[in-house]
Structures are given as C-alpha cells and as structure tokens.
Design a protein around this motif. Structure first.
Motif, short mmCIF file in Angstrom:
data_model
loop_
_atom_site.label_atom_id
_atom_site.label_comp_id
_atom_site.label_asym_id
_atom_site.label_seq_id
_atom_site.Cartn_x
_atom_site.Cartn_y
_atom_site.Cartn_z
N HIS A 302 0.84 -1.06 -0.23
CA HIS A 302 0.08 0.11 0.33
C HIS A 302 1.03 1.21 0.25
O HIS A 302 2.24 1.05 0.50
N ARG A 303 -0.22 2.60 -0.56
CA ARG A 303 0.51 4.24 -0.40
C ARG A 303 -0.20 4.37 0.69
O ARG A 303 -0.87 4.36 1.67
N LEU A 304 0.74 5.98 0.70
CA LEU A 304 -0.20 6.66 1.49
C LEU A 304 -0.31 8.15 0.92
O LEU A 304 -0.10 8.16 -0.59
N GLU A 305 -1.30 8.75 1.50
CA GLU A 305 -1.86 9.72 0.79
C GLU A 305 -2.34 11.02 2.19
O GLU A 305 -2.52 10.34 3.27
N SER A 306 -1.97 12.26 1.82
CA SER A 306 -2.03 12.84 3.43
C SER A 306 -2.95 14.25 2.93
O SER A 306 -2.81 14.64 1.74
N VAL A 307 -3.90 14.38 3.66
CA VAL A 307 -4.16 15.59 4.00
C VAL A 307 -4.03 16.61 4.90
O VAL A 307 -4.74 15.50 6.11
N LYS A 308 -4.43 17.67 4.78
CA LYS A 308 -3.56 18.78 6.05
C LYS A 308 -5.01 19.49 6.24
O LYS A 308 -5.52 19.60 6.01
N ILE A 309 -5.86 18.48 8.04
CA ILE A 309 -7.15 19.77 7.82
C ILE A 309 -6.52 20.44 9.20
O ILE A 309 -7.76 21.05 9.71
N LEU A 310 -5.41 20.78 9.91
CA LEU A 310 -5.49 21.45 10.57
C LEU A 310 -4.08 22.87 10.35
O LEU A 310 -3.06 22.14 10.03
N PRO A 311 -4.17 23.83 10.75
CA PRO A 311 -3.18 24.78 10.30
C PRO A 311 -2.03 24.44 11.24
O PRO A 311 -2.01 24.30 11.98
N PRO A 312 -0.74 25.46 10.30
CA PRO A 312 0.08 25.76 11.46
C PRO A 312 0.11 25.54 12.83
O PRO A 312 1.50 25.17 13.63
N ASN A 313 -0.54 26.44 13.53
CA ASN A 313 -0.68 26.84 14.42
C ASN A 313 -1.28 27.09 14.97
O ASN A 313 -2.77 27.64 13.99
N GLY A 314 -2.38 26.44 15.82
CA GLY A 314 -3.58 27.19 16.69
C GLY A 314 -4.69 25.40 16.32
O GLY A 314 -3.83 24.59 15.34
N ALA A 315 -6.16 26.27 15.95
CA ALA A 315 -7.35 24.75 15.97
C ALA A 315 -8.10 25.16 15.46
O ALA A 315 -8.22 27.13 15.50
N ASN A 316 -8.94 24.42 14.32
CA ASN A 316 -9.69 24.84 13.15
C ASN A 316 -11.59 25.49 14.41
O ASN A 316 -10.67 24.71 16.02
N ASP A 317 -12.04 25.94 13.52
CA ASP A 317 -13.30 26.03 14.99
C ASP A 317 -13.83 24.46 14.66
O ASP A 317 -13.97 24.09 14.13
N PRO A 318 -14.42 23.96 15.53
CA PRO A 318 -14.90 22.76 16.18
C PRO A 318 -16.33 22.46 15.55
O PRO A 318 -16.51 21.30 14.36
N ASP A 319 -16.44 23.69 14.70
CA ASP A 319 -17.60 23.10 13.86
C ASP A 319 -17.47 22.77 12.82
O ASP A 319 -18.32 21.96 11.59
N LEU A 320 -16.41 23.56 12.52
CA LEU A 320 -15.85 22.59 10.89
C LEU A 320 -15.03 21.74 10.55
O LEU A 320 -15.07 21.05 9.18
N TYR A 321 -14.54 21.04 11.86
CA TYR A 321 -14.21 19.49 11.03
C TYR A 321 -15.20 18.54 10.48
O TYR A 321 -14.39 18.10 9.93
N GLY A 322 -16.43 18.22 10.23
CA GLY A 322 -17.16 18.18 9.36
C GLY A 322 -17.18 18.29 8.18
O GLY A 322 -16.77 17.40 7.17
N ALA A 323 -16.88 19.38 7.87
CA ALA A 323 -16.84 20.15 6.76
C ALA A 323 -15.10 19.68 6.01
O ALA A 323 -15.42 19.32 4.58
N LEU A 324 -13.96 19.79 6.95
CA LEU A 324 -12.41 19.80 6.85
C LEU A 324 -12.74 17.98 5.91
O LEU A 324 -11.85 18.20 4.72
N SER A 357 -24.06 10.87 21.99
CA SER A 357 -24.91 10.52 21.26
C SER A 357 -24.66 11.40 19.80
O SER A 357 -22.93 12.55 19.98
N PRO A 358 -24.72 11.97 18.25
CA PRO A 358 -24.29 12.52 17.36
C PRO A 358 -23.76 13.97 17.44
O PRO A 358 -24.44 14.25 17.96
N THR A 359 -23.32 14.19 16.48
CA THR A 359 -22.78 15.40 16.57
C THR A 359 -22.47 15.90 15.28
O THR A 359 -22.69 15.06 13.82
N SER A 360 -22.41 17.24 14.44
CA SER A 360 -22.66 17.38 13.27
C SER A 360 -20.72 16.67 12.64
O SER A 360 -20.70 16.38 11.50
N TRP A 361 -20.40 16.72 13.85
CA TRP A 361 -18.52 16.20 12.95
C TRP A 361 -18.73 14.25 12.67
O TRP A 361 -18.17 13.79 12.01
N SER A 362 -19.38 13.75 13.35
CA SER A 362 -19.72 12.31 13.99
C SER A 362 -20.75 12.00 12.63
O SER A 362 -20.47 10.96 11.63
#
Length: 805
Positions: A302-324, A357-362
C-alpha cells in the motif's frame, strides 16, 4: 588453514598474560561455503566439535548468492582429528580411503579460518556494534561443566562489563545480558571458550531516538534496502492530520507530492507539528521498533496519502471539522478516483458530547462512510444525493486520549479513570471503526529504571485510552478494537512517570533533517496501526467492501488473558452485563491480521457480501420488506461426531447507515439511522418454519415497538440488547457440536429506521443496505476438520424472503 588458525589462537592467548580459573580453552573456527553450496552441518559436527553459530545463506546487494558461514568450537585435543580428516579429503588417491574421504563434509567448504567475535553474531549484521561501541547484547553460553556462568562473570569483572540481573537457562545454553563493546569481549574467545552466540538485545524507542551521528541514517538505509514495493500499489492509507513530511527517507517512496493536500493552500502540505508524520510512519510500517530491529524483508502493498486539516499554529473552529473531513475525501478521490483507500484520523475533540450522541462532525463521518457526498462548489458544503457516484468509505478513528495530568492523578487506579472518560468526538460515529489502546510494552531496562514498574499490566488497557462505558445505551459500542498504544510507569514513590520512551512505539519524525525517529503512544498510534491492518486486508482482497473489512477486523479480535481477568472468577457470575463492560472498555479486543485473512483447519470462516431492500411501500406507508435467510453449509457429520464437545460460533454483521443528526428526540421518523439490520441463528430444537416465524415477529417487534419477542438465550455472550447497538454487531454463541449440527439457518433482517417514514427516500432504486456477514466455527478439539467439507462454499448465497405485515 587449520594450522594457521590454531597458531593465531595460541599466540593471542599468550599475549593476554592471565588465565581464568577453571577455563578449558579451545579453538573457534569459521567455516565458509562456496557461494552456490550449502554446508552439511551434521557432517561437520562430532562429539567433540560443536556448531555454535551459523548464518543463513542469502544474497548480497548485487543479488549474487553469498556464502553460508558456521562457527565451530573444538577443544584443542580435537584439532588433530580435524587435521587427519582434511588430509584424507585432500589426498590425491581417493580410492585409498574409499567411503571415508569425507566429501559430504568438505566439498561445500570454501575456507576455514580462526573465528572472530563477529562470527558468533547471529542477528542482523547491521546491528553488530562497532569495535569500541558499548551496547546491550544477549550472551549465549555453552553448557559444559556447570561453571561457565562463574567464568564469564569473572571475565566480565576483569573487563568492566556490566551484566544484567536476570538470566535464562536452557538444556544446552545459558542466556544473560551484558553491556559491552566487541573489544571488551574479543579475548573471551581464547580465554574461556564458553561463548556460543551473541545476539542483539531488543531495543526500545529511546535507543533509536537517542543514537547520534551517521548511524540513524544507516539503519534507515538498511530498512529501505530490505523494503520491497508491490508493483501495483493501488490501495492507500489517507492520513487526515497535520500534514506529512513526505521527503522523509522512509516515506518518500510511498508518498508523492501529488498525493499531499491541504484544506487551506496557505497552510502548505508539510507537517510542522509532527503528529501527521508520526501517524504516516505507523500506517506504512507499523511500530518501527519491529522493522528496524530485524533483518527480514519488508513488503509494502500500500501507499500513503495526506490531507492537512489543521493550520500550522492553533486549531480550527470545532464546528468546521465535519466540513474539513468532507474536503479531505474530495481531494484524494479527485486525485486518484480508482484507488482503494482507508481514511485514518487521530484528531478528536472533547468539547461536544459526553453521552455518545451524534454531532455534526460524527454525522459527517457517517454520511461520508455511507457513500454520501458534500458539494464543495457551493458557499459552504452541502450534502447531496448522487446514486450514481455513491462510494462507501472506511474511516478509522482514534478513541481520544486522557491527558497526562489526568492519568497522573489516577495513578495505579487508572482503569477507573479510563472508565469515566468517554470517547471523544467524532469517535462515536456509527459507521467508523473506533480504536482504543492497550499495551504489551511492560519491559523496562533493568539498569536505568531500577525500582520502576509499568503502570498497565501486560495485555491491559493503555493508560491514555478512553472508553464507552458511560455511553447512553442507545448509542454504539465504542471503541470496537484496541491496538498497541504504549504504557506509562510508576516510580519508587508510586507516582506516574511519563519520561520512559522504552514503553513507547517508534515512528518517523517530521524534522528528519535532524532526527529520523520519534517515540509516540496513546490512541493516535493505535489508530494508525489499525489503518495499516485495514489497508492490508484491502490490498489482499480488492473486492472486499469497506463494510467487509470492518467486519473482518472485528471478527478477528480477541480479548487478552489480562482483559478476561477482570471478569468474575465464577462462570455463573459472568453475566452479559459483565461482558458488556469489557466490550465498552476494550471493544471486541485485539485484532489479528492472520486470522482476518485466513481460515485454519479447525476454524471455518464464511464471508458474504450482499444488499437488502429493508422497506417496501404498502398503500400510503412503508413496511418491512425483505429478510435474508442463509442455509449455512455446516459440516454436520463432523459436528455430530464432536457430540458434547464445546463449539464456538462467532457471527459479525457490518453495514453503514445514513445519518439523521437533528436532535428531535431520535424516535420513529426522527431516528438517527436510515435503516437498521439484525441477525439471529436458528435454535437446535427449532424447525425452519418456526425460525422464520420467530424472525418475522422479532423484526416487527423491534421495528414497531411492540412487545419484544424472545430472541435471546444464555448461550450468547452479549445477547440481543448489547450486540445490536450501532451498525456493527458481533456476538459469540457457545454450544455442543451436536447442538450446532441442528442450527442450520441464519437470518439477516431489517428493523426500524428513518427511511421507513419517508416513502420518497425509501422507495428509491438505491434504497438498499449493503452488508457484510462473517460466520466462523471454532473448536479446541484436536483432529477435527471443519474446513474441507465446505471449502467450495466460502461465499454463501442468501435466500430473499418477504416479511409479512
């Protein structure tokens, strides 16, 4: 050749200038074969001559056959006998000696010379220390007169060699640990002649992390040389994380720049945090301790793929993780649309839910897993239905970690704390495979950590792992699996100490220009290991659905002896509630790749992939539609022959639901899952028609909230209520072989879901539920062949039956 070796040994002994009391010096000889021959080991040995070490024949870096080498030890008085044999072999008139010319022993021999300390090394040659490099080694001593250990201890004292406090004794060998350099050990060959082998003492993460100079890169180069890449690696682990340093020498052959993505172009694709590169190393190789500390060939399918969903510093707004996460799947699928992949994400949040219970992310994870898509062209991301492009996806998620501070407070009672700390968002997702952590890392280097003990026992929960024990009963059993996540330790005061890399896993470091390796632990590491197992199954069986891979991993899992130790000692007190507590702490246990891929003679495994139409339109409403009945091809005669011998039947059902995450009570039309499935097994005393009737009643009772039909029994480990949470159901049924021979039918059938209350959705042509069913029979009885009678029936056709209204 022999005379030269003896002369060199005697001269070396004289130059040392002292003797060890009771020593019986001899001669060590190195015998090398011709490149295309194998030495006849048994022909070289006699009562006096002993083969103490040998290397397997191999090929060199150019692919040419290399020599096989063995090291012989012989007392000095045996040298004359060897000389005589060689003289006979070399004689110009072989007829004079007839059959005693010893051709079998000496024809394959290329050379005989005085052995050096390196010739007793039977591990990976790359691991042999340099001349003056002190390293822990396993010293294997020949048993002779019972004083060999005493002699070596005296030798070690003279040469200031540190010895380990423990030893192993076998019939012909004594094994102990010594921290020494080759220069310190060299003279032992001519002084005491008690050494048989030297081996590498298994190293820990701290060893590879702390070594300096060129050596780390030499280890990496050796691993790269031993790594064989499959010609067509069309499966991948997509690491959704902080990015990956794709130029790391151990990763660059499996992760190209085109397969590296970022949810924000301004972030770049490189990993400045380190976490993503750590996950990539584990997803590709597993724990690097196991592959660096080895000489075996490594095959990568197998091989690898990578998607960066966090900025170099800090974290995203939790409400956006499902979209990311939706963006992440879109990027890699556009880049390589035909590639089979497993999505691995070890990023969680503790701020959203505390009951499962479910969230927007899950819910976004559940939607993506079920094959739904989000339109990225609109302002924001909007879920849309496209029955022509639906493609199920397998997500592997970490359960989330307890903080070091909380583990430290819990101390020796850490399991109680783990039971209180619930898995983090989005690990409660129904369709994802959620991974907790256990550990087998319990060995501390005796010298550096004297007085310290591991916090977790061998085979128990890793101190950082969260559990689903506090989940509300409406929600899935989480985590489903546990994998190695490392350990902490208790110091002499009984306090938790985290400074021990020896109890960690080893992986790749993002700052590879300065340091190649990094220790890691907790459920992030476990998640990456599980992704590697999942993609291995996919690479071996490209036709398997994500639902099937998930089912096989769970089906292969077992609880360790330490996990089972937490059950009551009396079987009568081992209730379903007690088993349920283990299930929500450890999941179904530790998965086994070999068990997931293969069926042994005493363990028959059947796999089915199918689709079911759960609901049908009846006048103005929707009703239950189909159930699938499997006539299981049990080896009935073999089972009947077992009589009263206990047999274990394991059944796993895996499917994906479409989510309805709005918080509207989650009842009836507001149920979270689109459709739910159940399974049940025919009872030994039940006719086919009675079984069919019972299943129909059970489907209606569970679906329409009528009084529940008794579809349970004490023979099930978890039973109806525990196993049928979420969209992944696995249970174990125990009975006798004779009883099982009468249980010939298995049913898969639908119960309530929100599709049933939306006729426009449920009547669509694609309103089917794809599922994977795995069934296995196991017995401890010896000599029972359950496989051969049904080896042509590994995939069983299902009979589709209408559920009466």
């Amino acid at each position: 050749m022999v005379d030269d070796a003896v002369s060199q040994a005697l001269q070396a002994r004289q130059e040392i200038g002292y003797a060890i009391e009771g020593a019986h010096p001899g001669i060590y000889l190195q015998v090398a074969s011709t490149p295309d021959s194998l030495l006849q080991i048994h022909k070289l040995e006699t009562k006096a001559v002993e083969v103490v070490a040998m290397s397997a024949p191999s090929v060199d870096r150019e692919g040419e056959p290399s020599q096989q080498k063995v090291t012989l030890f012989m007392p000095e008085q045996a040298v004359d006998s060897l000389r005589k044999k060689l003289h006979i072999y070399a004689n110009d008139n072989p007829k004079e000696y007839r059959e005693v010319r010893h051709e079998a022993a000496f024809d394959p021999v290329h050379s005989i010379s005085l052995a050096q300390l390196r010739n007793l090394w039977t591990d990976n040659p790359r691991l042999f220390p340099s001349l003056n490099q002190s390293a822990w080694m396993e010293i294997w001593l020949r048993r002779s007169d019972g004083l060999e250990l005493k002699r070596f201890q005296e030798y070690a004292q003279r040469h200031e060699i540190a010895l380990g406090g423990r030893r192993l004794s076998f019939d012909e060998r004594i094994v102990l640990l010594a921290k020494a350099s080759p220069s310190q050990l060299a003279s032992s060959l001519v002084l005491i002649s008690d050494l048989a082998e030297l081996r590498h003492a298994p190293q820990t993460a701290s060893f590879f992390r702390e070594i300096d100079g060129l050596e780390p890169r030499e280890w990496a180069e050796d691993l790269i040389h031993r790594t064989k890449l499959s010609p067509s690696r069309e499966t991948a682990v997509c690491v959704i994380d902080t990015g990956v340093s794709h130029k790391h020498p151990l990763l660059e052959h499996s992760l190209i720049l085109e397969d590296c993505h970022s949810c924000d172009p301004q972030w770049g694709v490189l990993d400045t945090d380190g976490h993503g590169t750590e996950m990539a190393g584990l997803a590709l190789y597993g724990d690097l301790l196991n592959v660096l500390d080895s000489s075996s060939e490594i095959r990568l399918n197998h091989r690898l793929e990578s998607v960066k969903i966090l900025p170099p510093n800090g974290a995203n707004d939790p409400d956006l993780y499902g979209a990311l996460c939706a963006m992440a799947t879109s990027y890699v699928e556009v880049q390589a649309p035909e590639r089979n992949r497993v999505f691995s994400m070890a990023i969680t949040s503790s701020e959203a839910t505390n009951d499962g219970s479910p969230t927007s992310w899950s819910a976004a994870i559940d939607a993506l897993a079920a094959g739904q898509n989000f339109d990225t062209a609109l302002d924001g991301l909007t879920l849309f239905e496209d029955e022509n492009s639906a493609r199920q996806r397998l997500f592997i998620l970490s359960a989330g970690n307890i903080s070091d501070a909380d583990v430290k407070i819990a101390g020796a009672s850490y399991l109680d704390r783990c039971d209180l700390e619930i898995v983090e968002d989005p690990a409660q997702a129904w369709n994802a495979l959620t991974i907790g952590a256990y550990t087998q890392k319990v060995h501390l280097p005796h010298e550096d950590w004297a007085g310290y003990i591991p916090l977790a026992s061998n085979g128990d929960l890793s101190p950082w792992s969260r559990t689903g024990i506090s989940f509300d009963t409406d929600w899935p059993n989480k985590p489903e699996l546990v994998m190695e996540g490392g350990n902490a330790m208790l110091n002499q005061a009984g306090e938790v100490d985290f400074g021990c890399h020896e109890l960690s896993l080893l992986t790749t470091n993002n700052q590879h220009q300065f340091r190649l390796y990094s220790p890691t632990n907790a459920t992030s590491a476990s998640c990456a290991l599980a992704a590697r197992m999942a993609v291995s199954i996919s690479a071996t069986n490209p036709s398997f659905w994500p639902e099937t891979i998930r089912a096989l991993m769970v089906h292969s899992a077992r609880w360790t002896e330490q996990m089972l130790w937490h059950l009551p000692r009396k079987k009568s007190k081992q209730t379903k509630q007690e088993f349920g507590k283990l299930l929500r702490r450890y999941g179904y246990g530790v998965p086994d790749l070999r068990r997931a891929l293969h069926s042994a003679k005493d363990a028959l495994t059947l796999v089915a992939q199918d689709r079911i139409i759960p609901y049908a339109k009846s006048s103005a409403s929707m009703t239950m539609n189909h159930l699938h009945l499997y006539n299981l091809p049990w080896p009935r005669e073999a089972l009947m022959d077992l009589g009263g011998v206990e047999v274990e039947v394991r059944i796993t059902l895996s499917y994906f639901i479409e989510p309805n995450p709005g918080r509207s009570g989650w009842k009836d039309r507001h149920l979270y899952p689109s459709a739910r499935l159940r399974f049940d097994l025919q009872r030994a005393t039940e006719s086919d028609s009675d079984f069919n009737k019972r299943i129909n009643q059970a489907a209606l009772a569970d679906g329409e909230k009528k009084s529940k039909v008794d579809s349970d029994g004490h023979n099930w480990r978890f039973g109806w209520n525990l196993r049928h949470r979420g969209s992944l159901h696995s249970d174990v049924f125990t009975c006798t072989g004779a009883e099982l021979s009468e249980c010939g039918m298995l049913a898969v059938f639908p119960v309530n879901g929100w599709w049933k209350y939306q006729p426009s959705r449920a009547s669509r042509p694609d309103a089917t539920v794809a599922y994977a069913l795995v069934v296995s029979i196991e017995t401890d009885a010896r000599g029972v062949d359950l496989y051969t009678p049904v080896e042509q029936a590994l995939k069983i056709p299902a009979a589709e039956v209408m559920i009466p209204v």
